[in-house]
Design a protein around this motif. Structure first.
Motif, mmCIF file in Angstrom:
data_model
loop_
_atom_site.group_PDB
_atom_site.id
_atom_site.type_symbol
_atom_site.label_atom_id
_atom_site.label_comp_id
_atom_site.label_asym_id
_atom_site.label_seq_id
_atom_site.Cartn_x
_atom_site.Cartn_y
_atom_site.Cartn_z
ATOM 1 N N ALA A 1 -2.332 16.121 -2.610
ATOM 2 C CA ALA A 1 -3.254 14.941 -2.551
ATOM 3 C C ALA A 1 -2.466 13.677 -2.586
ATOM 4 O O ALA A 1 -2.778 12.899 -1.602
ATOM 5 C CB ALA A 1 -4.292 14.926 -3.746
ATOM 6 N N LEU A 2 -1.386 13.417 -3.266
ATOM 7 C CA LEU A 2 -0.603 12.501 -3.252
ATOM 8 C C LEU A 2 0.154 12.294 -1.820
ATOM 9 O O LEU A 2 0.143 11.320 -1.345
ATOM 10 C CB LEU A 2 0.194 12.253 -4.398
ATOM 11 C CG LEU A 2 -0.336 11.848 -5.872
ATOM 12 C CD1 LEU A 2 0.589 12.151 -6.883
ATOM 13 C CD2 LEU A 2 -1.090 10.431 -5.853
ATOM 14 N N SER B 1 1.354 4.351 -2.966
ATOM 15 C CA SER B 1 1.367 5.663 -2.998
ATOM 16 C C SER B 1 2.586 6.384 -3.201
ATOM 17 O O SER B 1 2.706 7.490 -3.788
ATOM 18 C CB SER B 1 0.472 6.182 -1.444
ATOM 19 O OG SER B 1 1.201 5.518 -0.332
ATOM 20 N N ARG C 1 0.725 -1.208 -0.086
ATOM 21 C CA ARG C 1 0.091 0.138 0.058
ATOM 22 C C ARG C 1 0.773 1.267 0.087
ATOM 23 O O ARG C 1 0.621 2.262 -0.743
ATOM 24 C CB ARG C 1 -1.054 0.093 1.217
ATOM 25 C CG ARG C 1 -1.857 1.265 1.152
ATOM 26 C CD ARG C 1 -2.820 1.089 2.550
ATOM 27 N NE ARG C 1 -3.574 0.327 2.036
ATOM 28 C CZ ARG C 1 -4.208 -0.627 2.981
ATOM 29 N NH1 ARG C 1 -3.951 -0.637 4.271
ATOM 30 N NH2 ARG C 1 -5.242 -1.613 2.564
ATOM 31 N N GLU D 1 -0.710 13.531 0.946
ATOM 32 C CA GLU D 1 -1.803 13.122 2.002
ATOM 33 C C GLU D 1 -1.915 11.615 2.011
ATOM 34 O O GLU D 1 -2.007 10.797 3.042
ATOM 35 C CB GLU D 1 -2.927 13.773 1.768
ATOM 36 C CG GLU D 1 -2.847 15.476 2.330
ATOM 37 C CD GLU D 1 -1.936 15.635 3.602
ATOM 38 O OE1 GLU D 1 -2.559 14.833 4.593
ATOM 39 O OE2 GLU D 1 -1.164 16.169 3.712
ATOM 40 N N GLN D 2 -2.052 11.020 0.919
ATOM 41 C CA GLN D 2 -2.207 9.565 0.593
ATOM 42 C C GLN D 2 -0.871 8.715 1.379
ATOM 43 O O GLN D 2 -0.966 8.009 2.018
ATOM 44 C CB GLN D 2 -2.550 9.085 -0.494
ATOM 45 C CG GLN D 2 -2.769 7.573 -0.757
ATOM 46 C CD GLN D 2 -3.783 7.176 -0.321
ATOM 47 O OE1 GLN D 2 -4.916 7.787 -0.328
ATOM 48 N NE2 GLN D 2 -4.001 6.137 0.447
ATOM 49 N N ARG E 1 0.999 9.939 3.452
ATOM 50 C CA ARG E 1 1.098 10.210 4.859
ATOM 51 C C ARG E 1 0.145 9.395 5.599
ATOM 52 O O ARG E 1 0.527 8.687 6.757
ATOM 53 C CB ARG E 1 0.595 11.700 5.252
ATOM 54 C CG ARG E 1 1.536 12.774 5.096
ATOM 55 C CD ARG E 1 1.013 14.118 5.720
ATOM 56 N NE ARG E 1 1.398 15.276 4.986
ATOM 57 C CZ ARG E 1 2.544 15.841 5.254
ATOM 58 N NH1 ARG E 1 3.298 15.514 6.395
ATOM 59 N NH2 ARG E 1 3.178 16.986 4.871
ATOM 60 N N GLY E 2 -1.093 9.000 5.060
ATOM 61 C CA GLY E 2 -2.127 8.084 5.663
ATOM 62 C C GLY E 2 -1.353 6.738 5.694
ATOM 63 O O GLY E 2 -1.443 5.924 6.454
ATOM 64 N N ASP E 3 -0.875 6.249 4.584
ATOM 65 C CA ASP E 3 -0.246 5.010 4.381
ATOM 66 C C ASP E 3 0.958 4.580 5.318
ATOM 67 O O ASP E 3 1.013 3.513 5.821
ATOM 68 C CB ASP E 3 0.111 4.713 2.868
ATOM 69 C CG ASP E 3 -1.121 4.586 2.118
ATOM 70 O OD1 ASP E 3 -2.175 4.399 2.431
ATOM 71 O OD2 ASP E 3 -1.090 4.564 0.731
#
Length: 121
Positions: A98-99, A77, A73, A101-102, A104-106
């Motif tokens: 936006a990428l 990203s 995952r 942020e993805q 960061r979450g992953d």
């Protein structure tokens, strides 16, 4: 928690990494060291300061580490972010936000799973 459970929780591919690193002990050692890897911190700092070249290098390094460890995952990203940052430009493209942020979450999901694994193993 088993290492396989950790991989499932983070969205990783344990079968992939175990084909490359056939020793569960070696996999465990590298997984537990991942939160200490400086590439994510360098990526965040470079993105915050608008340094595209450093952000690209850090994202590329993070992508490579994730590929080697089977962190599917986060690999996906960080790879997408790497490609947006790849073209030489004076500034970070708007689409990178936006990428990031993805990523960061992953990243957080991955590190949280590793910490739970460390605590429960």
């Amino acid at each position: 928690m088993r290492i396989e459970d950790c991989y499932q929780e983070m969205g990783g591919d344990y079968a992939d990494v175990s084909a490359r690193l056939p020793s569960p002990t070696l996999i465990r050692r590298f997984v537990l060291k991942f939160p200490e890897d400086a590439s994510y911190a360098a990526l965040c700092s470079a993105m915050d300061s608008g340094d595209r070249e450093t952000a690209f290098r850090a994202a590329h390094t993070l992508k490579g580490v994730c590929a080697n460890l089977g962190f599917a995952r986060l690999l996906e990203s960080s790879s997408a972010l790497t490609e947006v940052l790849r073209p030489e430009a004076a500034a970070i493209p708007e689409s990178a936000s936006a990428l990031m942020e993805q990523v960061r979450g992953d990243y957080q999901r991955t590190v949280d799973a590793i910490r739970r694994y460390r605590e429960e193993a």
